[in-house]
Design a protein around this motif. Structure first.
Motif: not given
Ligand code: 5GP
Length: 191
Positions: A9, A11, A15, A34, A38, A50, A69, A73, A78-80, A98-99, A103
């Motif tokens: 979604s 930000s 979600k 993930s 950040r 995280y 992936e 961002i 960010y990665g899985t 939650d990606i 991703g």
């Molecule tokens: P936030 O910094 O607000 O926690 O996350 C920012 C964005 O990064 C959100 O849209 C979240 O879903 C996305 N995000 C979080 N973890 C991952 C990840 O492992 N891979 C990807 N591609 N996006 C992620």
């Protein structure tokens, strides 16, 4: 393997709350934690919200092919991690991710993951701004950046199986539960 749910979604659409609610209600579904470069927010815990790592460490993990992936961002990676997701599957858990849309595109290439892809939208941009300000996590500059990103993010709804509007948390959650149940009826021993 059971199934995997992807929630994406813009930000601030709710979600993260919904992801947590799913894993609280269904102990058989675990959240994929993930890796990110950040900085942690004041309410975030390393290893829970995280895995917070340096840019150098993250780039090393990319090089060593450790991610299903990854994406950049808002200037952060960010990665899985394959290892942590595979471990959950080995322990017979289903996984919720939650990606973001970048991703999701990459994860979709792993057909064996049986993804159910759900895109959550806020009712409108005005409401999103209100939520981003109310949650009080980011300064004004970051809120503005996230709002700009919204326009880009919402164009990717068509990469998903479902789009759910988060007007009200409870009804949004119940729609997501219905989606999951309808998809995996035969495997839903936990419901
Ligand atoms: P936030 O910094 O607000 O926690 O996350 C920012 C964005 O990064 C959100 O849209 C979240 O879903 C996305 N995000 C979080 N973890 C991952 C990840 O492992 N891979 C990807 N591609 N996006 C992620």
């Amino acid at each position: 393997m059971g199934f995997n749910i992807v929630l994406s979604s813009p930000s601030g659409a709710g979600k993260t709350t919904i992801t947590k609610k799913i894993s609280q209600k269904y102990p058989n579904i675990k959240i994929s934690i993930s890796h990110t470069t950040r900085k942690p927010r004041s309410n975030e815990i390393d290893g829970v919200d995280y895995h917070f790592v340096s840019k150098e460490k993250f780039e090393k993990l990319i090089k060593e092919n450790n991610f299903y992936e990854h994406a950049k961002i808002f200037d952060n990676y960010y990665g899985t991690s394959k290892k942590s997701v595979n471990k959950l599957h080995d322990e017979n858990y289903d996984v919720v991710f939650d990606i973001d849309w970048q991703g999701t595109k990459q994860l979709s290439q792993f057909k064996e993951l049986n993804l159910i892809k759900i895109f959550i939208l806020p009712p409108d941009k005005k409401e999103l701004k209100k939520r981003l300000i109310n949650r009080n996590q980011d300064n004004n500059q970051i809120v503005e950046k996230r709002l700009k990103q919204y326009e880009n993010d919402i164009q990717h709804w068509f990469d998903y199986d479902y789009v759910v509007i988060n007007n009200d948390l409870e009804s949004c959650f119940s729609q997501i539960e219905k989606i999951i149940k309808s998809h995996k009826k035969e495997k839903m021993s936990f419901i």
